[in-house]
Design a protein around this motif. Sequence first.
Motif, PDB file in Angstrom:
ATOM      1  N   SER B  24       1.197  -1.419   0.154  1.00  0.00           N
ATOM      2  CA  SER B  24      -0.055  -0.246  -0.025  1.00  0.00           C
ATOM      3  C   SER B  24       0.562   1.375   0.024  1.00  0.00           C
ATOM      4  O   SER B  24       0.261   2.642  -0.469  1.00  0.00           O
ATOM      5  N   ARG B  27       1.223   1.605  -3.846  1.00  0.00           N
ATOM      6  CA  ARG B  27       0.730   2.686  -4.340  1.00  0.00           C
ATOM      7  C   ARG B  27       0.064   3.963  -3.971  1.00  0.00           C
ATOM      8  O   ARG B  27      -0.148   4.650  -4.214  1.00  0.00           O
ATOM      9  N   SER B  31       0.280   5.444  -7.198  1.00  0.00           N
ATOM     10  CA  SER B  31      -1.908   5.701  -7.863  1.00  0.00           C
ATOM     11  C   SER B  31      -1.505   6.894  -8.646  1.00  0.00           C
ATOM     12  O   SER B  31      -0.932   8.058  -8.676  1.00  0.00           O
ATOM     13  N   ASN B  33      -4.911   8.593  -8.808  1.00  0.00           N
ATOM     14  CA  ASN B  33      -5.555   8.771  -8.855  1.00  0.00           C
ATOM     15  C   ASN B  33      -5.280   9.332  -7.312  1.00  0.00           C
ATOM     16  O   ASN B  33      -5.101   8.828  -5.820  1.00  0.00           O
ATOM     17  N   HIS B  36      -7.431   7.714  -3.595  1.00  0.00           N
ATOM     18  CA  HIS B  36      -7.008   6.342  -3.506  1.00  0.00           C
ATOM     19  C   HIS B  36      -5.553   6.303  -3.210  1.00  0.00           C
ATOM     20  O   HIS B  36      -5.307   6.005  -1.911  1.00  0.00           O
TER      21      HIS B  36
END
Lengths: 101, 182
Positions: B24, B27, B31, B33, B36
Amino acid sequence: MIATQFLILAAALFSLGVYGLLVRRNAVLVLLSVELMLAAVNINLVVFEAMWRTSEAIGQVFSLFVIAVAAAEVGIGLSIILMIFRNRQSANVDELDLMRW
Amino acid sequence: MMGEWFSQAVNWVYLVVGVLTLVSAYRVVTSQNLVHAALFLVATLGGVAVNFILLSAEFVALVIVLVYIGAVIVLFLFGIMITRASTGPEVALDNDKKVPAALISLIVFAVLAYTSVATFGTAELVDIGTATDTATLAEAFVGRFVVPFEVVGFILLAALVGGIAIARRDLTPLEEEARRSV
């Protein structure tokens, strides 16, 4: 459990934060990367406390200080980003080159 | 050595949570976004909190959950929603220096991991079972660390006032006039 396993997790978190800090263009995402690095530092402090077990839990005390200062930093940082966005309609750090040599 | 390490159930918890934390965190920095990315930071900090519980630092884990997941993430989500440009095309969130940045972060990781392994090797965390009770932390805060504690409180107050002062919009002369006439 050995100390090194947690130290390596913290090192990985810190270097992911460094990567995000260098790559991201959006100022809010830069702050998110700084939070990752601070979390890594907190892990280190707690690991060393678990290792040496000082009578006053100094490592945990300092990690709580780091958390408090990080909360203050996020508040100030986001309000600065908000002001920049209001003046320039953009939160892109690449466009903030006014004071660039 | 390795077999003994894998035979402890707590190390399996560490492995699963550590992998989730790192995925995570990855990410968070990749990411495309914004929302997100902030929500993946929640997962990362949750993993960090679990690691703190493994290290018998329950109070710090609870503070992470309360302060970070509870308050800081909400601040971030507000910041993301306010600074989202309403017009124009969605610009790329990353710059084009990915390869040098990845190289630098790999070097940072290599140095940190090497020093950790070289210094601590396979040193066991021996008396990990007993939790640090909150009374110990409280006595440290109002005893030996009372001055830094007060200073941090003052910093939080200053950040609060400063945040309001920076982010509030100056009134235009017309609005000033309107306010005065009320």
